[in-house]
Write a protein that holds these residues in place. Sequence first.
Motif, mmCIF file in Angstrom:
data_model
loop_
_atom_site.group_PDB
_atom_site.id
_atom_site.type_symbol
_atom_site.label_atom_id
_atom_site.label_comp_id
_atom_site.label_asym_id
_atom_site.label_seq_id
_atom_site.Cartn_x
_atom_site.Cartn_y
_atom_site.Cartn_z
ATOM 1 N N MET A 1 -51.615 31.477 -24.503
ATOM 2 C CA MET A 1 -50.970 30.656 -22.933
ATOM 3 C C MET A 1 -50.591 31.030 -21.761
ATOM 4 N N ASP A 2 -52.004 31.822 -21.502
ATOM 5 C CA ASP A 2 -51.853 33.032 -21.041
ATOM 6 C C ASP A 2 -50.558 33.782 -20.490
ATOM 7 N N ILE A 3 -49.564 33.709 -21.011
ATOM 8 C CA ILE A 3 -48.568 35.245 -21.054
ATOM 9 C C ILE A 3 -48.594 36.374 -21.553
ATOM 10 N N MET A 4 -47.815 37.163 -21.177
ATOM 11 C CA MET A 4 -48.218 38.406 -21.779
ATOM 12 C C MET A 4 -47.021 38.514 -23.130
ATOM 13 N N PRO A 5 -47.151 38.747 -23.669
ATOM 14 C CA PRO A 5 -46.382 39.568 -25.158
ATOM 15 C C PRO A 5 -44.876 38.961 -24.972
ATOM 16 N N GLU A 6 -44.672 39.932 -24.562
ATOM 17 C CA GLU A 6 -43.032 40.662 -24.774
ATOM 18 C C GLU A 6 -42.988 38.846 -24.012
ATOM 19 N N HIS A 7 -43.341 37.572 -23.021
ATOM 20 C CA HIS A 7 -43.109 36.887 -22.320
ATOM 21 C C HIS A 7 -42.746 35.955 -23.397
ATOM 22 N N TYR A 8 -43.712 36.337 -24.479
ATOM 23 C CA TYR A 8 -43.650 34.795 -25.606
ATOM 24 C C TYR A 8 -42.519 35.158 -26.346
ATOM 25 N N ASP A 9 -42.505 36.585 -26.533
ATOM 26 C CA ASP A 9 -41.192 36.457 -27.502
ATOM 27 C C ASP A 9 -39.598 36.735 -26.565
ATOM 28 N N ALA A 10 -39.758 36.320 -25.996
ATOM 29 C CA ALA A 10 -38.174 36.009 -24.532
ATOM 30 C C ALA A 10 -38.647 34.275 -24.934
ATOM 31 N N LEU A 11 -39.814 34.332 -25.074
ATOM 32 C CA LEU A 11 -39.733 32.094 -24.783
ATOM 33 C C LEU A 11 -39.178 31.638 -26.841
ATOM 34 N N VAL A 12 -39.631 32.721 -27.527
ATOM 35 C CA VAL A 12 -39.266 32.390 -28.763
ATOM 36 C C VAL A 12 -37.413 33.116 -29.250
ATOM 37 N N GLU A 13 -36.976 33.716 -28.237
ATOM 38 C CA GLU A 13 -35.253 34.219 -28.062
ATOM 39 C C GLU A 13 -35.277 33.520 -27.583
ATOM 40 N N ALA A 14 -35.484 32.381 -27.141
ATOM 41 C CA ALA A 14 -34.693 31.419 -26.095
ATOM 42 C C ALA A 14 -34.516 30.097 -26.521
ATOM 43 N N ALA A 15 -35.860 29.948 -27.948
ATOM 44 C CA ALA A 15 -35.715 28.508 -28.460
ATOM 45 C C ALA A 15 -34.888 29.014 -29.036
ATOM 46 N N PHE A 16 -34.813 29.883 -29.919
ATOM 47 C CA PHE A 16 -33.959 30.536 -31.423
ATOM 48 C C PHE A 16 -32.545 29.646 -30.814
ATOM 49 N N ILE A 17 -31.901 30.183 -29.890
ATOM 50 C CA ILE A 17 -30.563 30.148 -29.054
ATOM 51 C C ILE A 17 -30.895 28.148 -28.931
ATOM 52 N N GLU A 18 -31.737 28.052 -28.645
ATOM 53 C CA GLU A 18 -31.664 26.688 -28.341
ATOM 54 C C GLU A 18 -31.338 25.969 -29.181
ATOM 55 N N ALA A 19 -31.029 26.462 -30.281
ATOM 56 C CA ALA A 19 -31.400 24.878 -31.201
ATOM 57 C C ALA A 19 -29.727 24.683 -31.681
ATOM 58 N N ASP A 20 -28.989 25.866 -30.844
ATOM 59 C CA ASP A 20 -27.219 25.541 -31.228
ATOM 60 C C ASP A 20 -26.584 25.009 -29.745
ATOM 61 N N LYS A 21 -27.747 24.663 -29.191
ATOM 62 C CA LYS A 21 -26.920 24.132 -27.698
ATOM 63 C C LYS A 21 -27.640 22.852 -27.519
ATOM 64 N N TYR A 22 -28.918 22.937 -27.660
ATOM 65 C CA TYR A 22 -29.502 21.034 -27.583
ATOM 66 C C TYR A 22 -29.748 20.394 -29.291
ATOM 67 N N ASP A 23 -29.764 19.327 -29.620
ATOM 68 C CA ASP A 23 -30.790 18.802 -30.804
ATOM 69 C C ASP A 23 -31.311 18.986 -31.092
ATOM 70 N N MET A 24 -31.803 19.212 -32.484
ATOM 71 C CA MET A 24 -33.137 20.022 -32.462
ATOM 72 C C MET A 24 -34.146 19.469 -33.931
ATOM 73 N N PHE A 25 -34.924 18.754 -34.001
ATOM 74 C CA PHE A 25 -34.724 18.360 -35.548
ATOM 75 C C PHE A 25 -36.736 18.095 -36.371
ATOM 76 N N SER A 26 -36.806 18.253 -37.060
ATOM 77 C CA SER A 26 -38.287 18.958 -37.813
ATOM 78 C C SER A 26 -38.454 17.900 -38.201
ATOM 79 N N ASP A 27 -39.216 16.297 -38.584
ATOM 80 C CA ASP A 27 -39.680 15.525 -39.616
ATOM 81 C C ASP A 27 -40.348 15.728 -40.316
#
Length: 293
Positions: free
Chosen positions: A258-284
């Motif tokens: 994705m051409d980003i630093m590993p630390e930036h990727y870590d921050a994205l993952v952490e933000a995604a985890f938090i988003e699950a309780d803010k937005y509807d998130m589904f797995s089919d």
Amino acid sequence: MGICCSRRDSIDGTKFRYVDGRRYHNISNSEYIGANDDEEANRLIRYHEAIKIVWGGLFYSPIEEKLENGAKVIDVGCGAGVWLLDMAQKYPNSYFVGIDFSPMFPTEGLPTNLTFLNYNFLDGAPFNDSYFDFAHLKFMTASFTKVQWKEKVIPELIRITKSGGWIEFMECENVRTNGVAMKRISNGMKKFFEEKDMDCISNGHLPHLLEETNAFSEIRNEKKSITLGKKGGYAGQETLKFYMSGIKSARILMSSYMDIMPEHYDALVEAAFIEADKYDMFSDNFRICCHKL
């Protein structure tokens, strides 16, 4: 559940590579990117318990009576072996085999009706034609390319399954959400797998590949949508953890892609985890079972 089996602690160094403190396979003909260490085994065990709740059972195929009387069953890509441990205990008259090139499965304290093999299915299964009554695969989307599914995996499953036997697949689609971070990660992974020619095994494509073989008298398909995070209860929280830990294990590979630093990727993952309780998130999730002619 309480799995008390010890795991293999001696490894052949030529089979593995180590990245960012995690262990991965080092097999040339596999595109699988997931880790294969104890942390991954524990992830699979936890998710197995969640999936049992979602589906209300261990399988979809109408093979209960055969299992009770005595059947031969193979789990391809068995991972930590937890599905087979449950099955072997529930159906003592049947014989079970797990096969995986990643030795995460237990090697001691096994039921007498269960065997694990450290073997690459792409090299051909070490069994005679028409040997198994039931072949099972779960979450193998990221394990094989489109060509491998069509030319090796599906034909080999058909070869080793008896006439009148069943082949069953459980897979999942990409996460659906309006969360910005999860969308970015999911889109990056989707593009990565597409470039690896691994985009074909979805709820729409897998039945088509199976139908093309003309080897089945019946193909059944069912789907369930899991709400991720706290809104989805225990199963939803464990499914979210399953996805997030898998995404984390691809940290070095995906941050580079994705051409980003590993630390930036870590921050994205952490933000995604938090988003699950803010937005509807589904797995089919879907299951497909096929009755062999």
